[in-house]
Every structure is written in structure tokens, then in C-alpha cells.
Enzyme design. Structure first.
Site, mmCIF file in Angstrom:
data_model
loop_
_atom_site.group_PDB
_atom_site.id
_atom_site.type_symbol
_atom_site.label_atom_id
_atom_site.label_comp_id
_atom_site.label_asym_id
_atom_site.label_seq_id
_atom_site.Cartn_x
_atom_site.Cartn_y
_atom_site.Cartn_z
ATOM 1 N N HIS A 69 2.253 12.090 -2.606
ATOM 2 C CA HIS A 69 3.367 11.232 -2.980
ATOM 3 C C HIS A 69 3.670 11.388 -4.469
ATOM 4 O O HIS A 69 2.767 11.587 -5.285
ATOM 5 C CB HIS A 69 3.024 9.772 -2.655
ATOM 6 C CG HIS A 69 4.176 8.836 -2.795
ATOM 7 N ND1 HIS A 69 4.378 8.062 -3.924
ATOM 8 C CD2 HIS A 69 5.206 8.544 -1.955
ATOM 9 C CE1 HIS A 69 5.475 7.330 -3.767
ATOM 10 N NE2 HIS A 69 5.997 7.606 -2.587
ATOM 11 N N SER A 92 0.029 12.078 13.506
ATOM 12 C CA SER A 92 1.239 11.717 12.774
ATOM 13 C C SER A 92 2.290 11.120 13.694
ATOM 14 O O SER A 92 2.379 11.470 14.875
ATOM 15 C CB SER A 92 1.819 12.953 12.079
ATOM 16 O OG SER A 92 3.040 12.642 11.438
#
Length: 465
Positions: free
Chosen positions: A179, A380
Site C-alpha cells: 500500500h 482473495s
């Protein structure tokens, strides 16, 4: 200071919101790029995305205050079913029960485990939430310290700061798919860092990590482990990273590991026991508004209690000590988190996780059957697909796009009906974009792998399972 217990097996159906609001109201970054990129000073064009008529405060030449707000609420309500590109769980109905709290100013200032000199705080709720996560991530309650943050970015800033304070000369290691807040932390703290390559699925390249650890041998390592990357949902393998550190000769007093589990911190634990303080990690953070769901950004940051003295400072003004980033914190968010955790419980999370995984696979299979390039990582709920060619389509479905990719994040509030609507719309629009096959879709093999690409070059090898 006492804390309120959280019942893990409380059934969500047992909570019925009272009618205190109008019915139906439901209200990645590349490190190197970020470090060298400078924002232009040229003003950007004002955004009119929602087409709202919002006048400046004090001017009386526009709609009334109530009319403006109702138009805004109506717009948001209509857009809910098109919110599929970003990780926010908008499926919560307990806002009405908690609405009366808005009449109070609640400020959780300073250490959550210490008393305030004022009563308008929610630290009892905050500690209850922290205890719940301490149990989930397997650390004894007398061995951890933490707080409810303003979001995952603050959690990353805090976790990396703890590592920096323990190892002032340490080097920060993080993959290119981490991130962007990790790069922000490196800049804010003036830390040396190594940008680790990522594999095509978004997972950290462990051979590159090993090479750079060996290159910097002699300096402590501060490693950001991403438990679910922002765009592709890839999970860095903590066990492989620990093994790599050992192979490179790093002992446990020479490294610090921060786990960024913003989205997956409430998903992975219900699939496999991956996030645990029984392993030599230093901190874990999640975003509370993502998988759990909260009407305002928030998060949870937990570290080892033995580390926090490196940050704690006594502040006479608040008659407490403080080791947080923000100091004053929103006192409403711990209550929203506590309420959601209590209402949902372990069983509720297990149901949400299973439904999201099933729906993500459903979306991936439907797109694949339609001949659309698509990828779904293991563990995911993020379905990556070729980037739509039309900006209006992207805007309508509120998609996040990077290079030639877009993604859909299949959150608990996204139904099969919503996914079917998206699929139908995408297939119809692609016929226009690619003129019923006369124009070839772009090759996205370099982004999601040749086995997932259906461009004219790769689809000869494409086999629908």
C-alpha cells in the site's frame, strides 16, 4: 479500567435496528514512483461527480439545507449497488441504533488503557475491541498494546514507527505492491528502504528480498508484510519471509515485522492460521471500515506491549501518556466496531467469508466464460480484469484502475444480482468497444499472466475449465 466483553457467537439476526432514521436509508503504489514523483502545482478541475448543488455556507441563493442533504442521501442510496471497485463494506443496518450517540462529543485521547480526566470518551469499548483482536491474532492480553486508529494508513504509520524506534538505523523493506502508505511512512520518517520486486500475482519476490537482505547485512531489517495487496489481493508468505531472514543470518533481535492486513485481517483468520503473534511479528493493522463495515474510516493497530515504551510520552495536559499517531481519536468508531463485532460474531464472519469467496469465484468464472481476461488470487476476494475502455463505464461502476487492469472487490454487501448486472453491462459495452470482434482486446499478460489473458495472441491457449 474495566472492559466490556464481546460475545463471539451472537447471531446477527438477533439485532433489529429501531426506526430512528428514514426507512431504506443506508447511509498501489510503486515505491520508486512515489518517492520521485512530484505533484504539479497546476490546479485541478473541480470534480462534479455527484452533480450536487452545494452552495457555500452562509449563502442563501441555493436549496435549503434539508433539501440539499436529502438530495445527497438520495444520490448515495441510488449509487450503493454500483460500489464494487473499492474495499468498503456498506452492508450494515445498525446506524439507527447508534444514532443517539451523535449528540455527544466523544474523544478517546491518549492511551486507551488509562483513565481520562473527562468522561466523554469510549475507551471501555475501545479496549473491548482490542481484546477481541488480541484473541483473534493470538497474543495474551497482558502482552499487547493497541488502539483504534483513523484507518489502515495510520496503522501502517504506527507499526513502522514502532519498528523504526526499536531499530533507528534499520532499513524498511516492502514489495512494490505494498500500500502507498508504506512509502509515505518511509518519507515521513526519513528511513532507508528497499523496494522489493513483486511477482506477477502481486506477491513479494522472496529471491529479491533475500538478495537485498544479504546486500545490507549488518543493518536491522524492518519488513512490511502485506496480507492482501491493494490491487490484486496477493498475500505475502510470512513463513517464507521468516525463513529467508534466518537463511540470511538475521536473528530475532535484528528484525521487526509489521503486517498490513487492512482488508484480509478479518478474512484470513477464518481460512488458515496465518496472522499470529506466536510468530516473531511486531505489529498487525486492519481497516475497520473494510470487511467489518463502519460508516466512517477507522482501523485497529496492535503491537507488543514491550515495544510501546519506545513511543510512550507523558502528557500533563491530558493527565495521561500517549503513544498514538493522532492523539485525539474519534470516540464513535470503537462503539461502531464493538457493536458490529458483537452482532456478527465468529459464525457471522465465517458466513461472510464463505459468501464472498463463492461470489468472487462466480464472478471470475462468468468473466472467463465470456472470454474476458481475468485473474483471482488464492485467499482473495479481489477479481482483476482487463481495464474497460470507456471512462463513463468505469465511473458508473466506481472501478479502481491501474495500467491496463481494473478490479472488483467482492465485499459482503455485493450480491449475485449486482455482479450479474455488472457482467451484463460489461459484455454489452465490450461489443461496442471492440466492434463485435473486429478490434482485439488489449494484451494484459504482463499484468495478470499469460494464462489469464484472452488477447488474440494468448487466447489460442485459453481453455475454459
Amino acid at each position: 479500567m474495566g472492559s466490556l466483553s464481546v460475545e463471539k457467537d451472537f447471531e446477527p439476526s438477533a439485532v433489529t435496528p429501531r426506526g430512528l432514521a428514514p426507512p431504506g436509508l443506508i447511509v498501489n503504489g510503486d515505491f520508486s514512483e512515489m518517492m520521485r514523483f512530484k505533484v504539479s502545482s497546476t490546479p485541478t478541475t473541480p470534480r462534479k461527480n455527484l452533480n450536487l448543488s452545494v452552495t457555500e455556507p452562509g449563502k442563501n441563493d441555493g436549496p435549503s439545507l434539508d433539501c440539499t442533504l436529502m438530495n445527497y442521501i438520495d444520490t448515495l442510496t441510488q449509487r450503493i449497488n454500483y460500489h464494487i471497485g473499492y474495499p468498503v463494506n456498506i452492508c450494515y443496518e445498525h446506524y439507527a441504533n447508534l444514532a443517539p450517540l451523535l449528540q455527544f462529543h466523544l474523544n478517546n485521547c491518549g492511551d486507551p488503557f488509562l483513565q481520562n480526566t473527562v468522561d466523554f470518551h469510549s475507551k471501555d469499548f475501545e479496549v473491548a475491541v482490542l481484546n477481541w483482536f488480541a484473541d483473534l491474532w493470538e497474543i495474551e492480553r497482558d502482552q499487547y498494546w493497541g488502539y483504534v486508529t483513523n484507518g489502515g494508513t495510520e496503522g501502517n504509520l504506527h507499526g513502522i514507527l514502532v519498528g523504526r524506534e526499536i531499530f533507528p538505523t534499520g532499513i524498511l523493506y516492502a514489495s512494490k505492491d505494498s500500500h502507498y502508505s508504506v512509502a509515505k511512512a518511509a518519507m515521513m520518517y526519513r528511513m532507508d528502504f528497499e523496494n522489493i520486486n513483486a511477482s506477477i500475482n502481486g506477491e513479494m519476490d522472496y529471491s529479491d528480498l533475500k538478495a537485498k537482505l544479504l546486500q545490507n547485512k549488518g543493518k536491522p531489517a524492518i519488513i512490511n508484510v502485506t496480507i492482501g495487496t491493494t490491487f490484486k489481493g496477493a498475500v505475502d508468505d510470512l513463513d517464507v519471509i521468516l525463513q529467508t531472514l534466518e537463511e540470511c543470518g538475521y536473528t530475532q533481535d535484528q528484525f521487526y515485522i509489521h503486517c498490513d492486513a487492512a482488508l484480509n485481517g478479518l478474512i484470513i483468520p477464518f481460512i488458515k492460521n496465518m496472522i499470529t503473534f506466536k510468530k516473531p511479528i511486531g505489529s498487525v493493522t486492519i481497516s475497520g471500515h473494510k470487511f467489518l463495515g463502519c460508516p466512517m474510516p477507522c482501523g485497529v493497530q496492535i503491537t507488543r506491549k514491550s515495544y510501546i515504551n519506545n513511543l510512550s510520552r507523558r502528557v500533563e495536559y491530558i493527565a495521561s501518556v500517549d503513544a498514538t499517531i493522532s492523539g485525539s481519536r474519534n470516540g464513535l468508531t470503537p462503539i461502531f466496531l464493538w457493536y458490529s463485532l458483537s452482532a456478527k460474531g465468529q459464525i457471522g464472519f465465517q458466513k461472510d467469508v464463505k459468501r464472498c469467496f463463492d461470489n468472487a469465484k462466480y464472478l471470475k468464472d462468468r468473466l472467463q466464460q465470456a472470454g474476458i481476461s481475468v485473474m483471482l488470487n488464492e485467499l482473495s476476494i479481489i477479481v482483476v480484469l482487463e481495464r474497460p475502455r470507456d471512462h463513463e463505464f468505469v465511473r458508473r461502476w466506481q472501478l479502481s484502475c491501474v495500467r491496463d487492469m481494473a478490479h472488483v472487490i467482492v465485499m459482503p454487501g455485493i450480491t449475485r444480482e449486482t455482479l450479474d448486472g455488472f457482467i451484463t453491462d460489461l459484455i454489452q459495452q465490450r461489443k461496442k468497444w471492440y466492434q463485435d470482434g473486429r478490434i482485439s482486446p488489449p494484451c494484459v499478460a504482463s499484468d495478470i499472466g499469460a494464462q489469464n489473458c484472452t488477447c488474440s495472441y494468448h487466447k489460442i491457449d485459453f481453455i475454459i475449465p
